[in-house]
Write an enzyme that holds these catalytic residues in place. Structure first.
Site, short mmCIF file in Angstrom:
data_model
loop_
_atom_site.label_atom_id
_atom_site.label_comp_id
_atom_site.label_asym_id
_atom_site.label_seq_id
_atom_site.Cartn_x
_atom_site.Cartn_y
_atom_site.Cartn_z
N HIS A 229 0.83 -1.21 0.00
CA HIS A 229 0.00 0.00 0.00
C HIS A 229 0.87 1.26 0.00
O HIS A 229 0.55 2.24 -0.67
CB HIS A 229 -0.90 -0.02 1.24
CG HIS A 229 -1.95 1.03 1.23
ND1 HIS A 229 -3.23 0.82 0.81
CD2 HIS A 229 -1.90 2.33 1.59
CE1 HIS A 229 -3.92 1.93 0.91
NE2 HIS A 229 -3.13 2.87 1.38
N HIS A 292 -10.17 2.42 -2.09
CA HIS A 292 -10.42 1.96 -0.73
C HIS A 292 -11.23 0.67 -0.83
O HIS A 292 -12.34 0.57 -0.31
CB HIS A 292 -11.15 3.05 0.08
CG HIS A 292 -10.63 3.18 1.48
ND1 HIS A 292 -11.43 3.25 2.58
CD2 HIS A 292 -9.36 3.23 1.95
CE1 HIS A 292 -10.69 3.36 3.67
NE2 HIS A 292 -9.44 3.36 3.31
#
Lengths: 968, 266
Positions: A229, A292
């Site tokens: 990430h 997300h």
């Protein structure tokens, strides 16, 4: 801890929209026999208040005296149950953010009552012939999410959470010395660190060299910083593909395009939270889009909401703070009518996901006061386990504030929300594959947002920025303080005192404070002489701010809790110690062929079917739930036409209220082409974003783009090969369009391991997709256009060439086929089309313009008619085509770089002059009669009432059943 | 001539302050942001202004119910000062959440000269937030600055905008006695309760109220998002039909007329 319980409900003769909505939700989720539902809002107040105080507070604050009434239940009293009702109560689980409770405490203070612990709950009295077992199971599908909420049947919550146990403040060592790779990987897996054997070995070697074991907090810091990430280690790794070695894929492709184009309007790219470009002589605009996905799969409402909150903070933390001016959201779901029997275990139903995501975006974006102006929604069965939620934000800032640098001696200031146990391991969780147990195991990684706390932080940061009170800023996102401070301290160093961090509740261990992803927090570097003023401004804006530590000059990251040192690491190792990956990639085209379809027998029905495809149909139900008008910058809205129900191609904003200079914002995405050829998918995403932008008046020569990847498991060489192929096609085209990439993000491993009925497992992989977001700066929003037809009698001009490109088309999809001929972009012709249409719109002769995408010319013309409430007469024999094309292909081909323009008869010559080399032809005209007529020469192919097509287009996502009320 | 002064109230969650500020400036007022915290510490600040505006947004998250927490704070700490502000000739405008705050505060409709909650703005019948342009018609009301009988298009953007009274008779009285200032109207210009022309289901289509002396106006839809010509959803069609854009959008009338009255009274 026992508490007063106060129920507030509508007076018996008043309507109860919340109860009615709950009844519809329960019925839609499959519960039979519900006759009515009445809702109650519940409040918990600690027992130390007196009965008189509670009554006064309920009457004065909690209850609306005009239409509501209330009942007070003493601490410990039995839960009452209305006669004949099943009582369903939903309470936030301990530790889950409950913003209303804070407002209750504030109101207590304002009434000069003791400020005691408070909580809230929601109760539904469900009447009818229902089974309580069924009620409980469907409640978990629509009314509550058990990841973050508890459902009680026939009882009110007992009270408020008690005192937390004292935190574990020990400095934990994690010995790695002498362990083999299996043991190292076991440590990573047990701790949810998502580090592989290679990476664990590098850490082992580093600490062996120091002759000590890492602490738990150091290991956690490395895991956060090195997560996929945060580091994008796949896209920055080395890839071997088709005999070539590509070193740092991202740098040698995407970033290289920007470097080579070297456009002068780029102010700051790839180095900050968001890409920054010049807007006018004083100001710049910046833009960021991210995903997300994982949190939204588990808890769609909280996941999508905190996604919006996160990207807003990204922009707020760009340069020395930008003011957010627009949100853009793109979603990918499985079809909402997926039969329950086809839903893999452990997945939420796509309808539940969609409703949760839409309301999550709504309930974060709207209170923030940032308009949601643009977006799209896509559907594919393979999004069932991994829905995609792309969230983007645009900001504006003075160009002189575009760069930042913390200096040794600056104070580390944390402001905004408090730190809690929410969102622990979000960064590492997002790098793992989801499976049927993720829903129950990963709850801690999901957070509920509190937009008003973020709004306060935003107001405070912007006020401080206007007074030049800080030298650097970033947001707390994935990895929390560990990433924010760790990144800012790169090149300087930092000492942090964790006990200074304000906590939501006691009991957090130092490592939890350090990596918590609690929302709504920003970190600033503040020169000591400006600290006092900064704290004053924050106080005036009702925003909590504390000094967490100091930036140093020794390039070490030192993290302490009181006197205990929990981390003392070389920042060079933290940032550069990650071993580079070498990945294998290969690409083999799938064996596909064009379908042999029966000649189309009913074109009118074919049009209805195309318009009713979930990807094509009206998204008005979603658009209207978002505030697209706040900030008063909107000059081109998401819905257009005389009844504001036609689809807009892009958003047009005039962000400075005293200027007509503008920003045009659009996007392109087509997951379906990826099933045929990822290169087609990538090119078409960029071309579609550019078409949407140009159709609305954007300037293709003053445009920047963003790339957002969502992909499957890139350890599979074919999967990675598809990514490389897509990337190279995208970069080629962007170079040709001269559109630099200014920001991007990737979300990999979007796969769901489903458990089959026979106990076996199957992997569901999403089609690889790249969302391209495009942003253009224009001189005057008054020279833009919309897609709705304006005048009967004007001409329809189709710009661009139509080819035999129905592979992946919606038409084929409605026939159950995929096909082979996915559209490709003819780069030179495409550029001429984009430039020509822009020029034409600048001359003012274009009355309306719409891009041709899903559903081809047949759908595009119908959409323009829906917006304008006029008819059309289109002759497909007049299209500029390549090769021999039958009527079906002419109507439904999804060839790229095509737009349909409406022009007055007298302006045809002027239009042709503007279009220059771009191939174009007059293909029809606008009619006063509200009829859609398509023909090939003298042969009528289809003739249908506008209302007929409009109903087909509006029905599929008319979730509330209200859109069709407007169709005559 | 001195420009009339407008106080643009800020508070946690209020989010339409910039456009409200700009619209008043455009109308000729000198507007100034004042945070609620500052106003509570220095209530005498009110004396410096002729116009008080409570902009839209989600004050304190609209927790408990829309506008409740801010209204409670103002009621507890400013008490009757707001009432005195209006009595001594001040003008007040509440838009959307600002309207909700003024209703909870008891300043609207304020049938007599005392703060009392007699109406409410509650959940839309759809039970969700909705953003859509609506057509409104102003009534013959007590309002001293809103022209009577004009039809305007403003965007509505709210989840709790259904204006309710204790009973039907009190609602009718609001119309009969000139407190109901604005109504949602249908294509034929008639007041409507039907969705979507009336986005929240308010009985008799009441969209805005004034007070007993007509110096306070509260409206659910947003004049602050429709005061520029390019705010209007159909500005391109208007431009095409008239050959040019008008100077203002439909919402500007509120700001112009308010500032005009304030200037005349100064």
């Amino acid at each position: 801890m026992q508490a007063w319980r106060i129920d507030v409900l509508a007076q018996p003769d008043q309507l109860d929209p919340i109860g009615d909505a709950a009844r519809r939700t329960l019925t839609a989720a499959g519960l039979t026999g519900v006759s009515s539902v009445r809702s109650r809002r519940g409040y918990l107040l600690a027992a130390e208040l007196t009965r008189e105080q509670v009554d006064a507070f309920a009457e004065g604050v909690l209850c609306d005296p005009v239409i509501e009434c209330f009942t007070v239940h003493a601490p410990g009293a039995a839960s009452p149950r209305p006669e004949g009702a099943c009582v369903l109560t939903i309470v936030p689980k301990p530790g889950v953010t409950d913003p209303v409770a804070h407002s209750v405490q504030k109101a207590l203070a304002d009434m000069q009552l003791p400020v005691v612990a408070a909580g809230t709950y929601r109760t539904y009295d469900v009447y009818g012939e229902i089974s309580t077992g069924d009620l409980l199971s469907v409640a978990g599908k629509g009314l509550a999410n058990e990841t973050v909420q508890q459902i009680l049947l026939d009882e009110l919550p007992e009270g408020l959470p008690g005192e937390s146990p004292p935190p574990d403040l020990t400095v934990h060592q994690v010995p790695l010395h002498g362990l083999d790779e299996d043991a190292l990987v076991a440590i990573s897996n047990d701790g949810g660190l998502a580090l592989d054997g290679h990476e664990m070995r590098a850490i082992q070697a580093h600490f062996d060299g120091l002759d000590r074991a890492p602490t738990r907090l150091e290991l956690e810091t490395l895991a956060q910083t090195w997560s996929e990430h945060c580091k994008h280690k796949t896209l920055t790794g080395t890839v071997r593909f088709e005999g070539r070695t590509i070193d740092n894929l991202l740098k040698s492709t995407i970033a290289d395009v920007t470097r080579k184009l070297d456009r002068d309007f780029c102010v700051s790219v790839f180095v900050d939270n968001a890409g920054i470009i010049k807007f006018d002589d004083e100001d710049s605009v910046c833009i960021k889009v991210e995903t997300h996905n994982r949190p939204s799969a588990i808890e769609p409402f909280g996941g999508a909401g905190t996604g919006v909150g996160g990207v807003i903070r990204d922009v707020l933390g760009t340069g020395l703070a930008a003011r957010p001016i627009a949100n853009t959201d793109v979603f990918c779901f499985a079809p909402p009518d997926l039969p329950q029997g086809k839903l893999p275990q452990g997945c939420l139903h796509p309808m539940t996901v969609m409703q949760g995501v839409v309301s999550g975006v709504r309930d974060y974006g709207n209170p923030m006061g940032i308009p949601t102006v643009n977006g799209s929604v896509h559907f594919d069965e393979n999004f069932v386990g991994n829905p995609l939620v792309y969230v983007g934000n645009v900001g504006i800032l003075p160009t002189k504030r575009a760069h930042k640098q913390p200096n040794p001696g600056d104070k580390i200031v944390a402001l905004g929300g408090r730190t809690g146990r929410d969102g622990i391991h979000g960064a590492t969780f997002s790098s793992l594959e989801l499976n049927s147990e993720s829903e129950s195991l990963s709850g801690g990684a999901v957070q509920i947002g509190d937009p008003i706390t973020e709004r306060r932080a935003m107001d405070a940061v912007l006020a401080c920025a206007d007074e030049d009170l800080f030298s650097a800023i970033t947001d707390c996102g994935a990895g929390g303080f560990s990433s924010a401070v760790g990144e800012m301290a790169e090149g300087t160093g930092a000492v942090v005192q964790l006990e200074q961090a304000p906590l939501k509740y006691e009991g957090l261990a130092p490592w939890e404070i350090w990596i918590s992803e609690a929302q709504e927090r920003m970190v600033l570097a503040v020169p000591p002489e400006k600290l006092e003023r900064l704290l004053e401004v924050c106080e005036a804006e009702c925003c909590e701010a504390v000094v967490l530590g100091t930036f140093t000059d020794d390039n070490r990251l030192v993290v302490k809790h009181r006197d205990d040192v929990h981390c003392d690491m070389d920042l060079a190792f933290l940032h550069d110690g990650l071993p580079s990956r070498v990945l294998e990639a290969s690409y083999e085209a799938p064996p596909l062929s064009e379908p042999a379809l029966q000649p189309e027998s009913d074109y009118a029905q074919a049009l209805r079917d195309v318009l009713a495809d979930y990807g094509v149909c009206s998204k008005e139900w979603i658009v209207r739930q978002y505030d697209h008008e706040v900030q008063a910058a909107s000059a081109g809205k998401p819905l257009c036409g005389i009844r504001e129900d036609g689809p807009a191609d892009a958003a047009v904003l005039a962000p400075k209220l005293d200027s007509t200079r503008g920003v045009v914002l659009s996007n392109g995405l087509n997951p379906r082409y990826s099933r045929i050829d990822p290169a087609s998918m990538a090119e078409c995403a960029l071309d579609e974003a550019m078409r949407n932008l140009v159709a609305s008046g954007g300037d293709p020569d003053y445009t920047v783009v963003l790339d957002n990847y969502c992909w499957g498991n890139t350890r599979d060489p074919q999967c990675l090969g598809e990514l490389v192929r897509a990337t190279e096609a995208l970069c080629d085209l962007a170079t040709h369009y001269r559109t630099p990439f200014v920001s991007g993000k990737d979300s990999l491993h979007n796969e769901f391991r489903a458990t089959l009925d026979d106990g076996g497992e199957a992997t569901i992989r999403i089609p690889g997709c790249i969302l391209v977001t495009a942003m253009s700066v224009i001189a005057d929003v008054r020279r833009t256009t919309t897609s709705d037809l304006k005048r009967a009698g004007s001409q329809l001009v189709l710009v661009g060439v139509t080819k035999d490109e129905l592979g992946g088309s919606v038409y084929y999809k409605t026939k159950g086929e995929l096909g082979k001929n996915a559209p490709r972009v003819d780069k030179d012709a495409a550029h001429a089309v984009l430039r020509g249409v822009y020029q034409a719109i600048q001359t003012g002769c274009v009355l309306s313009a719409h891009d041709l995408s899903e559903g081809g010319v047949m759908a595009a013309a119908a959409e323009m008619a829906i917006g304008g409430k006029l008819g059309i007469d289109v002759d497909v024999s007049r299209l500029v085509v390549e090769g021999e094309l039958d009527a079906t292909k002419r109507l439904f081909s999804e060839s790229q770089s095509r737009l349909l323009l409406e022009v007055g008869k007298d302006d045809l010559d002027a239009l042709s002059a503007s279009l220059g080399d771009a191939p174009h032809a007059v293909v029809g005209e606008v009619t006063a009669a509200a009829v859609l007529r398509y023909r090939a020469g003298a042969t009528t192919l289809a003739e249908l009432e506008l209302g007929d097509a409009e109903a087909a287009w509006k029905r599929p996502l008319d979730v509330d059943g209200t859109l069709l009320e407007e169709v005559n | 001539m001195k420009r009339p002064t407008a106080l643009i109230l800020r508070a946690p969650g209020i989010n339409c302050e910039r456009e409200t500020h700009h619209a008043f400036e455009r109308a000729g007022a000198a507007s100034e942001y004042v945070h609620i915290k500052r106003l509570l510490e220095h209530p005498d600040l009110l004396d410096d202004f002729q116009i008080l505006s409570v902009p839209g947004g989600f004050s304190y998250g609209d927790d408990i119910s829309s506008g409740r927490v801010l209204a409670q704070e103002m009621k507890a700490k400013l008490g009757d000062r707001i009432l005195r502000f209006v009595d001594r000739g001040g003008l007040a405008l509440g838009i959307c959440n600002g309207f909700q705050v003024l209703v909870r505060l008891g300043l609207l409709p304020c049938l007599h000269d005392e703060l009392a909650e007699s109406v409410t703005l509650t959940h839309n019948l759809s039970n969700h937030y909705e953003c859509r342009w609506v057509t409104l018609k102003t009534r013959a009301s007590r309002c001293v600055f809103l022209p009577e009988g004009i039809t305007v298009r403003w965007p509505a953007a709210h989840g709790e905008g259904r204006l309710m009274t204790r009973d039907a008779a009190s609602l009718q009285a609001l119309l009969d006695d000139g407190f109901a200032a604005v109504q949602y109207v249908d294509d034929k210009g008639a007041a409507t309760e039907s969705y979507p022309a009336n986005p929240n289901g308010a009985p008799l289509g009441v969209a805005g109220l004034t007070n007993h002396n007509g110096r306070v106006l509260g409206v659910m839809p947003h004049p602050d998002r429709s005061y520029l010509p390019t705010h209007m959803p159909e500005w391109r069609r208007t431009q095409l039909e008239r050959g040019a854009l008008p100077e203002d959008g439909d919402g500007m009338v509120v700001f112009r007329e308010m500032v005009k009255v304030a200037a005349a009274e100064a």
